[in-house]
Write an enzyme that holds these catalytic residues in place. Sequence first.
Site, PDB file in Angstrom:
ATOM      1  CB  CYS A 140     -57.637  65.740   4.697  1.00 47.53           C
ATOM      2  SG  CYS A 140     -57.048  67.346   5.266  1.00 47.53           S
ATOM      3  CG  HIS A 153     -60.050  64.739  -1.024  1.00 46.00           C
ATOM      4  ND1 HIS A 153     -60.429  64.674   0.299  1.00 46.00           N
ATOM      5  CD2 HIS A 153     -58.940  65.530  -1.050  1.00 46.00           C
ATOM      6  CE1 HIS A 153     -59.582  65.382   1.039  1.00 46.00           C
ATOM      7  NE2 HIS A 153     -58.680  65.917   0.250  1.00 46.00           N
ATOM      8  CG  HIS A 177     -61.279  69.725   3.507  1.00 40.54           C
ATOM      9  ND1 HIS A 177     -61.570  68.515   4.104  1.00 40.54           N
ATOM     10  CD2 HIS A 177     -60.032  69.607   2.993  1.00 40.54           C
ATOM     11  CE1 HIS A 177     -60.529  67.705   3.962  1.00 40.54           C
ATOM     12  NE2 HIS A 177     -59.586  68.340   3.295  1.00 40.54           N
TER      13      HIS A 177
END
Lengths: 399, 313
Positions: A158, A291, A326
Site C-alpha cells: 500500500c 494513511h 483504499h
Amino acid sequence: MALDIAITGAGIISALGLGLEKTRQNLLAGNCAINSPKHLETAHSDLPCGEVDLSDVQLYEMCGKDSSLPLSRSSLLGILAARQAEEDAALEKGTRVALISGTTVGGMDITERHFLDYFKGNEFDSLIPLHLDGSATDPIADSLKSNVVFTDVISTACSAAANAIAFGAELLLEGKFDVVIAGGTECLTRYHLNGFNSLMILDNEPCRPFDASRKGLNLGEGAGFIVLERKSHALGRRARVRAWLSGWGNSCDAFHQTASSPDGEGAYLAMSKALRMASLRPEDIDYVNAHGTGTQNNDLSEGVALTRIFGKKMPYVSSTKSFTGHATSAAAALEAVISLICIENSFVPANLRFMEKDPGLDFCPVASNIENVKLNHVLSNSFGFGGNDSSLIFSSPEL
Amino acid sequence: MKRKAYIASAAHISAQKPFCGIEVFVPLAWEGALVPCQDPDFRPFIPPMAARRMSSILKRSIAVSKYALEKAGISCPEAIVGGTGLGCVTDTEAFLRKMLEDGEYMLNPSRFICSTPNTIGSQIAISLGCRGFNSTHVNDRFAFEGALMESLLLLGNGEAENVLLCAADQMPEVLHSLVDRQGLWKGRPASEAALSFVLSSARENAVCEVIDVVQTRSNPSQELSRLLSANSIDEIDICVTSDLPSGKTGNFSFIPQEKMTYKQYCGDFFTASAFGLFVCSELIRTGKAKKILLAEESRGTYSFTLIGGLCTN
C-alpha cells in the site's frame, strides 16, 4: 536540496471521477464515492468499495484501445491518469521520460477470471503474461505521447506509489533523466478483496478513519501519476509548477507482516526522514493527508506516530480514504494528486464520518472541509503490509 | 562527489550447490525442464518454528541474506532493496486457487498475507530488525536492475553506507507449464533462486566495484557508448550475458567483446541477471577479468551493468 523537484503535471482517476477538476469538486462537496461494487464480480457485493464507476468496456473506449487487445483494468486506469499527467505538464511529443509505476495487483483481474481455464487448454494463453506487474505497466508506457525510455515498477503493497514517486525524484537528482512520470495504478480484484476480507479488516459500511468506533477499511481503485522535473528543467521550458516535492522518507516498521507496531516506529521514522530532507520543522506542516485506512491497528499506530512527531501542535489531519476507499498500491498516487489539489485550492478535505474521538489518540481529524486556508506544506503518509512505510512532502509553488 | 558502490559480499541459493563459488559450478543437464533449486539446511539461519510458516522463496531469501551479511561482517544493513519478477507466487497461487475452487467464503488469510512481492524484503527486515530504507522492484525481467539502480542511488547520495540487495524468484511445478508455454525460457531450463549482495561504499575488503548501470527501451548501442564514455572506460575484458555466446548474432552483435553466458549454470528465472552479477563478481574474485559488462535484453528493453576490479582504478 529542498524545492528542487518540481511537479509540473498531474492526472487522476478514482471513485471520485476522472481528472483534477472532478476530484476537486467532489472533495469540496463532501461527496463520498464508496458504494456497493457494480463492476467487480464478487460474492461480496455487500462490502462497499471505492470503485471507479466505469466498466472495462467503457475504459477501453476512453483509452481508445481496441477491446480485442487484452489489457488489465490496472493498465487502462493507468493509461488514463498518465496521459492526463503528461498533457497537464504540456510535455512536447517525444519528450524523453522515465515511467515509474507502483502496483501490486497488476493483471490479477485477468488472472482470476481465467486462471482455471489456463490448465484446461491453450485458448487463453495470450492472457497469461498479463499477470505480471511489468506487463501491466508496459501498455501505459506505450500509450503516452512522450518517449518512455525507461520503465520500472515498484511493489511495496500500500505504499508502492509513494516509493515510485520517491525513486523518480532520486533519479532526477542523480541526473539520470530530465523528466519522470511517477505514480501508481491498481484495480479492484476479487483476489485482494477476499484477502482483506479474510483478515477481517473490511468495514461493511463506509469507513470511519480515526473514529473511536471505526471497524475497518474499504478497498478502492484508481490511478494517479505526476510529472516530476528538476527546477532548472521546469523553469527552462517555462512549465507551470503545481507544487514542489520537497521531501520523502522511507522506513520499515520491521514489526509484523500485516500489523503496525504500537509505537508507530516505522511511520515515525518515515515522517522524520521526509521532514529532515525537506529541511522543515514539524510546525511547518499545515496538513497531513494521513494513511488513515480505518482499521483499529493502523489508525492507532499512525496516530501515535503523528503525536510523536507533532506533539501538541497537531496540524490538520484527515484521511481522504473516507472519500475514495483504499486504492492500495495506487493510494499514495491518488493522495499525492489530492494533496496538490488542496494546496492549489487552499482547502483541507474532510475526514468523512468522523464522530467520536478515539481515547487512544491525542487529536481529532478534520471532521468537515476547511476552506480558504493557505497550505504551504502537506505531508502525505502511505504505509504497506510488511511495514513498508513512506512519507512524501508537497510544498506550495509560491515558496 | 558521487560515492562509489562496492560488492562487499555476494551469495546465492540456486540450482548450483548452495553458497558455492564459480570454481565448482556445473552446467545444468535438464534442458527444457524445471531444474530444482538446491536448498541448504535452513536451521542455522531461521528458527524451525518460523521456517515452517514460510514458503521456499522466503526461507531462501532470509538464509542467503544472512549468509551474505555475515560474510561482509555486517549484522544489520542500512537499507534493503529487493527485486522479484513473480514474487511470492506459491502463496498467490494457493490463495487464488482456493478462492476460485471453493468460493469466496471461509478463506484462511495466511497465504494471502505472504503473497505480496514485498513480503520478501519485509520478512528479511523483520528477521534482522532492520528499520532502514526498504523497497521492492517488480519489473518482470528487469526487477533486479531496478533494485540495483536504486541501491546505487542510495550509496551514491550517501543515504546509506551499505545496502542489502536481494533478488529472488520461485517457480512452482504447477505454474511452470503455463509459463513454459509462453516460450519465455527460450529452450533453457527454468529454475528458482535467491541471491543477496552486500553493497557498500567502503572499498576495503570488497570483491569488486559496481561502476554503473543503465536500462533503456531505445537505442541500446548509443546508450552503451554513453555509459562507457561517462565512466571513462575504453576497454572491457568480457561481456557476460544470457544472450548467445557468438559475437556475430543475437541481440548484442554491437558488442565486439567475447561473450560468456551464465544461464547454463542457474537456469532461467525473472531475476536471473542477479546470478549474472554474481558470475561477474566471481570472475573478478578469481582474477579472470578486470572490467566486465553485464548485458541483458528482454522484449526490446536492454540493461548494461559495468563491474570493475579494485586494482584497475
